[in-house]
Design a protein around this motif. Structure first.
Motif, PDB file in Angstrom:
ATOM      1  N   ASN A  34     -25.898 -25.576 -17.348  1.00 56.88           N
ATOM      2  CA  ASN A  34     -27.102 -25.901 -18.100  1.00 56.88           C
ATOM      3  C   ASN A  34     -28.164 -26.545 -17.216  1.00 56.88           C
ATOM      4  O   ASN A  34     -29.359 -26.263 -17.349  1.00 56.88           O
ATOM      5  N   LEU A  35     -27.732 -27.404 -16.287  1.00 51.44           N
ATOM      6  CA  LEU A  35     -28.689 -28.041 -15.382  1.00 51.44           C
ATOM      7  C   LEU A  35     -29.299 -27.023 -14.424  1.00 51.44           C
ATOM      8  O   LEU A  35     -30.485 -27.092 -14.102  1.00 51.44           O
ATOM      9  N   THR A  36     -28.488 -26.082 -13.968  1.00 52.06           N
ATOM     10  CA  THR A  36     -29.010 -25.037 -13.086  1.00 52.06           C
ATOM     11  C   THR A  36     -30.126 -24.264 -13.764  1.00 52.06           C
ATOM     12  O   THR A  36     -31.188 -24.005 -13.176  1.00 52.06           O
ATOM     13  N   VAL A  37     -29.918 -23.911 -15.020  1.00 52.25           N
ATOM     14  CA  VAL A  37     -30.925 -23.138 -15.752  1.00 52.25           C
ATOM     15  C   VAL A  37     -32.162 -23.984 -16.044  1.00 52.25           C
ATOM     16  O   VAL A  37     -33.296 -23.491 -15.983  1.00 52.25           O
ATOM     17  N   ARG A  38     -31.960 -25.269 -16.325  1.00 54.62           N
ATOM     18  CA  ARG A  38     -33.114 -26.153 -16.523  1.00 54.62           C
ATOM     19  C   ARG A  38     -33.943 -26.252 -15.247  1.00 54.62           C
ATOM     20  O   ARG A  38     -35.177 -26.272 -15.295  1.00 54.62           O
ATOM     21  N   ARG A  39     -33.269 -26.325 -14.098  1.00 53.23           N
ATOM     22  CA  ARG A  39     -33.997 -26.392 -12.824  1.00 53.23           C
ATOM     23  C   ARG A  39     -34.802 -25.121 -12.584  1.00 53.23           C
ATOM     24  O   ARG A  39     -35.931 -25.175 -12.086  1.00 53.23           O
ATOM     25  N   ILE A  40     -34.233 -23.985 -12.938  1.00 55.40           N
ATOM     26  CA  ILE A  40     -34.962 -22.724 -12.777  1.00 55.40           C
ATOM     27  C   ILE A  40     -36.213 -22.734 -13.649  1.00 55.40           C
ATOM     28  O   ILE A  40     -37.306 -22.355 -13.202  1.00 55.40           O
ATOM     29  N   ALA A  41     -36.079 -23.185 -14.891  1.00 58.37           N
ATOM     30  CA  ALA A  41     -37.244 -23.248 -15.783  1.00 58.37           C
ATOM     31  C   ALA A  41     -38.299 -24.200 -15.235  1.00 58.37           C
ATOM     32  O   ALA A  41     -39.508 -23.905 -15.276  1.00 58.37           O
ATOM     33  N   MET A  42     -37.874 -25.338 -14.692  1.00 59.03           N
ATOM     34  CA  MET A  42     -38.820 -26.303 -14.121  1.00 59.03           C
ATOM     35  C   MET A  42     -39.534 -25.713 -12.911  1.00 59.03           C
ATOM     36  O   MET A  42     -40.734 -25.920 -12.720  1.00 59.03           O
ATOM     37  N   LYS A  43     -38.786 -24.988 -12.088  1.00 57.76           N
ATOM     38  CA  LYS A  43     -39.394 -24.390 -10.897  1.00 57.76           C
ATOM     39  C   LYS A  43     -40.375 -23.286 -11.301  1.00 57.76           C
ATOM     40  O   LYS A  43     -41.455 -23.154 -10.713  1.00 57.76           O
ATOM     41  N   LEU A  44     -40.037 -22.504 -12.316  1.00 60.12           N
ATOM     42  CA  LEU A  44     -40.972 -21.493 -12.823  1.00 60.12           C
ATOM     43  C   LEU A  44     -42.224 -22.153 -13.396  1.00 60.12           C
ATOM     44  O   LEU A  44     -43.344 -21.655 -13.214  1.00 60.12           O
ATOM     45  N   ARG A  45     -42.038 -23.280 -14.045  1.00 62.14           N
ATOM     46  CA  ARG A  45     -43.186 -23.994 -14.618  1.00 62.14           C
ATOM     47  C   ARG A  45     -44.115 -24.489 -13.517  1.00 62.14           C
ATOM     48  O   ARG A  45     -45.341 -24.493 -13.675  1.00 62.14           O
ATOM     49  N   GLU A  46     -43.532 -24.903 -12.395  1.00 68.07           N
ATOM     50  CA  GLU A  46     -44.345 -25.339 -11.255  1.00 68.07           C
ATOM     51  C   GLU A  46     -45.343 -24.262 -10.852  1.00 68.07           C
ATOM     52  O   GLU A  46     -46.478 -24.548 -10.463  1.00 68.07           O
ATOM     53  N   TYR A  47     -44.931 -23.002 -10.951  1.00 65.52           N
ATOM     54  CA  TYR A  47     -45.793 -21.875 -10.576  1.00 65.52           C
ATOM     55  C   TYR A  47     -46.583 -21.322 -11.759  1.00 65.52           C
ATOM     56  O   TYR A  47     -47.166 -20.234 -11.666  1.00 65.52           O
TER      57      TYR A  47
END
Length: 228
Positions: A32-45
């Motif tokens: 779940n944390l891995t997927v949250r990090r991916i969403a956060m990184k996508l949000r950065e862009y």
């Protein structure tokens, strides 16, 4: 167009899925944390899903392996911010979903879902690759650009790390106009972001004020000085 806010994973098997049911979530914190990090990184862009910002991905054995399609569940008119997408996996993969051996396949299917339904151009594809590769490579040390403030002679950026505790570690970096780092400091670990509101920046000092909400009413501004 809304910037992505969250990705969540679910699963439902062939015996209980129907048009209106809500699949069950994964209890594995690491996944779940891995997927949250991916969403956060996508949000950065500033990656966008279109008219909604929460993407719920349901892995199911009731579709052929590798099939990805919008779920047939009716969109709740009171909750228009999310959509479900169903992702077909084989029975062998389904029974081991979330295990270390299946995570790479799950991440690849998440990537394919984003590419198939939410990519507008080649830059979007690059953003997806960059985000997922950064998280896979760096894990809890992945830096996500959260806020930026520019002054006449300096630029400040607050990065976030989503830690394995599920808390955030905010990191302040201040650079001059040539990119030389003048300051790098960790802020206190937090489980919400109420402590990070307005940034005040000059040529000698940075101050981070808490947000103006009920959760931050007892928090104090944090300041650091630096030499230009």
């Amino acid at each position: 167009m809304k910037i992505i806010s969250d990705i969540r994973l679910y699963k439902s098997d062939i015996d209980n899925i129907n048009g209106n049911s809500l699949p069950s979530g994964f209890s594995d914190r690491s996944l779940n944390l891995t997927v949250r990090r991916i969403a956060m990184k996508l949000r950065e862009y500033s990656f966008s899903l279109g008219e909604f910002d929460h993407l719920y991905l349901n892995f199911t054995n009731c579709l052929p392996d590798g099939t990805i399609e919008p779920a047939k569940r009716t969109v709740d008119r009171y909750s228009p911010w999310y959509r479900y997408y169903d992702i077909g996996v084989s029975q062998d993969v389904f029974v081991h979903l979330g295990s270390e051996n299946t995570v790479p396949k799950m991440l690849e299917l998440i990537k394919q879902t984003l590419i198939q339904y939410f990519v507008l151009d080649e830059n979007d594809k690059k953003v997806i690759d960059t985000a997922i590769n950064a998280v896979v490579t760096n894990g809890s040390k992945t830096l996500m650009r959260f806020k930026e403030k520019k002054a006449a002679k300096t630029t400040a950026v607050i990065y976030l790390q989503l830690l394995d505790t599920a808390g955030y570690l905010p990191i302040i970096s201040v650079c001059d106009l040539q990119g030389k780092e003048l300051l790098r400091e960790n802020l206190p670990e937090t489980f919400d972001l109420s402590s990070i509101g307005e940034i005040q920046l000059s040529s000698k000092k940075i101050t981070v004020k808490p947000r103006k909400n009920a959760f931050a009413q007892n928090l104090e501004p944090i300041s650091f000085s630096f030499n230009l």
